[in-house]
Design a protein around this motif. Sequence first.
Motif, PDB file in Angstrom:
ATOM      1  N   LEU A  72       0.788  -1.265   0.422  1.00 22.54           N
ATOM      2  CA  LEU A  72       0.018   0.162  -0.103  1.00 22.54           C
ATOM      3  C   LEU A  72       1.062   1.003  -0.227  1.00 22.54           C
ATOM      4  N   THR A  73       0.746   2.177  -0.982  1.00 22.18           N
ATOM      5  CA  THR A  73       1.433   3.470  -1.522  1.00 22.18           C
ATOM      6  C   THR A  73       0.465   4.470  -2.006  1.00 22.18           C
ATOM      7  N   ASP A  74       0.779   5.044  -0.885  1.00 17.06           N
ATOM      8  CA  ASP A  74      -0.130   6.554  -1.862  1.00 17.06           C
ATOM      9  C   ASP A  74       0.792   7.844  -1.262  1.00 17.06           C
ATOM     10  N   ASP A  75       0.276   8.684  -2.342  1.00 14.71           N
ATOM     11  CA  ASP A  75       0.990  10.813  -2.148  1.00 14.71           C
ATOM     12  C   ASP A  75       0.561  10.639  -0.646  1.00 14.71           C
ATOM     13  N   ASP A  76      -0.124  10.691  -0.555  1.00 17.57           N
ATOM     14  CA  ASP A  76      -1.247  11.645   0.832  1.00 17.57           C
ATOM     15  C   ASP A  76      -0.450  10.515   1.623  1.00 17.57           C
ATOM     16  N   PRO A  77      -0.090  10.746   2.876  1.00 16.05           N
ATOM     17  CA  PRO A  77       0.339  10.555   4.180  1.00 16.05           C
ATOM     18  C   PRO A  77      -0.876  10.077   4.903  1.00 16.05           C
ATOM     19  N   GLU A  78      -1.817  11.588   4.492  1.00 17.28           N
ATOM     20  CA  GLU A  78      -3.483  10.703   5.801  1.00 17.28           C
ATOM     21  C   GLU A  78      -4.142   9.767   4.913  1.00 17.28           C
ATOM     22  N   ARG A  79      -4.278  10.114   3.807  1.00 16.76           N
ATOM     23  CA  ARG A  79      -4.995   8.134   3.479  1.00 16.76           C
ATOM     24  C   ARG A  79      -4.517   7.588   4.038  1.00 16.76           C
ATOM     25  N   ILE A  83      -5.364   4.324   5.239  1.00 12.74           N
ATOM     26  CA  ILE A  83      -5.765   2.603   4.629  1.00 12.74           C
ATOM     27  C   ILE A  83      -4.889   1.762   6.008  1.00 12.74           C
ATOM     28  N   ALA A  84      -4.090   2.073   6.250  1.00 10.46           N
ATOM     29  CA  ALA A  84      -3.736   0.924   7.145  1.00 10.46           C
ATOM     30  C   ALA A  84      -4.335   0.600   8.356  1.00 10.46           C
ATOM     31  N   SER A  85      -4.653   1.670   8.489  1.00  8.51           N
ATOM     32  CA  SER A  85      -5.501   1.729   9.830  1.00  8.51           C
ATOM     33  C   SER A  85      -6.753   1.264   9.753  1.00  8.51           C
ATOM     34  N   ALA A  86      -7.134   1.206   8.586  1.00  8.02           N
ATOM     35  CA  ALA A  86      -8.634   0.059   8.328  1.00  8.02           C
ATOM     36  C   ALA A  86      -8.676  -0.991   8.160  1.00  8.02           C
ATOM     37  N   LEU A  87      -7.389  -1.169   7.823  1.00  5.84           N
ATOM     38  CA  LEU A  87      -6.513  -2.824   6.976  1.00  5.84           C
ATOM     39  C   LEU A  87      -6.291  -3.684   8.620  1.00  5.84           C
ATOM     40  N   ALA A  88      -5.244  -2.730   9.474  1.00  8.58           N
ATOM     41  CA  ALA A  88      -5.522  -2.939  10.943  1.00  8.58           C
ATOM     42  C   ALA A  88      -7.273  -3.513  11.435  1.00  8.58           C
ATOM     43  N   ILE A  89      -8.250  -2.638  11.729  1.00  9.91           N
ATOM     44  CA  ILE A  89      -9.221  -2.824  12.171  1.00  9.91           C
ATOM     45  C   ILE A  89      -9.606  -4.668  10.947  1.00  9.91           C
ATOM     46  N   LEU A  90      -9.653  -4.387  10.186  1.00 10.48           N
ATOM     47  CA  LEU A  90      -9.893  -5.412   8.954  1.00 10.48           C
ATOM     48  C   LEU A  90      -9.287  -6.862   9.355  1.00 10.48           C
ATOM     49  N   ARG A  91      -7.944  -6.922   9.500  1.00 13.41           N
ATOM     50  CA  ARG A  91      -7.291  -7.834  10.599  1.00 13.41           C
ATOM     51  C   ARG A  91      -7.853  -8.650  11.323  1.00 13.41           C
ATOM     52  N   ASN A  92      -7.896  -7.762  12.441  1.00 13.13           N
ATOM     53  CA  ASN A  92      -8.345  -8.006  13.478  1.00 13.13           C
ATOM     54  C   ASN A  92      -9.945  -8.818  13.882  1.00 13.13           C
ATOM     55  N   LEU A  93     -11.162  -8.370  13.441  1.00  8.78           N
ATOM     56  CA  LEU A  93     -12.131  -8.924  12.828  1.00  8.78           C
ATOM     57  C   LEU A  93     -12.217 -10.632  12.515  1.00  8.78           C
ATOM     58  N   GLU A  94     -12.975 -11.547  12.894  1.00  7.03           N
ATOM     59  CA  GLU A  94     -13.064 -12.561  12.706  1.00  7.03           C
ATOM     60  C   GLU A  94     -14.626 -12.800  12.481  1.00  7.03           C
ATOM     61  N   GLY A  95     -15.078 -13.959  11.941  1.00  5.59           N
ATOM     62  CA  GLY A  95     -16.471 -14.571  11.738  1.00  5.59           C
ATOM     63  C   GLY A  95     -17.221 -13.734  11.421  1.00  5.59           C
ATOM     64  N   ARG A  96     -18.203 -13.329  12.031  1.00  5.39           N
ATOM     65  CA  ARG A  96     -19.562 -12.473  10.697  1.00  5.39           C
ATOM     66  C   ARG A  96     -18.814 -11.074  11.193  1.00  5.39           C
ATOM     67  N   SER A  97     -18.346 -10.241  12.534  1.00  2.00           N
ATOM     68  CA  SER A  97     -18.207  -9.125  12.303  1.00  2.00           C
ATOM     69  C   SER A  97     -17.576  -8.750  11.130  1.00  2.00           C
ATOM     70  N   PHE A  98     -15.959  -9.862  10.156  1.00  2.00           N
ATOM     71  CA  PHE A  98     -15.405  -9.680   9.230  1.00  2.00           C
ATOM     72  C   PHE A  98     -16.667  -9.172   8.170  1.00  2.00           C
TER      73      PHE A  98
END
Length: 108
Positions: A72-79, A83-98
């Motif tokens: 994941l690369t993006d010229d916009d550091p905030e974006r 994105i990294a934060s959203a992926l971290a959240i998704l990685r921690n979800l399991e089953g129905r929550s995911f």
Amino acid sequence: MFLMELGALIGARIRETRKTRGLTQEELAERIDKAASTISEFERGNIMPHLSTLYAMAAALNVEPGDLLPALTDDDPERAKAIASALAILRNLEGRSFDQAISVLKVL
């Protein structure tokens, strides 16, 4: 839109890695106890593999799970940070929550 793009990128990484390892979709499917049609759907980006499936594919392909994820690369550091934060959240979800989180993202 981002989730669809991510699915396509992950699918391309799965396909590339599978072909590099000399496996057919059927052979990979057998190794992870999935249907060959499911592997095809992953590779085309039509469906996203669950995290446990991604780990199983990585083990079957003898790679690290992160090797199946796009850089994941993006010229916009905030974006990029969001994105990294959203992926971290998704990685921690399991089953129905995911599954629910993916469904919500697909609507966006």
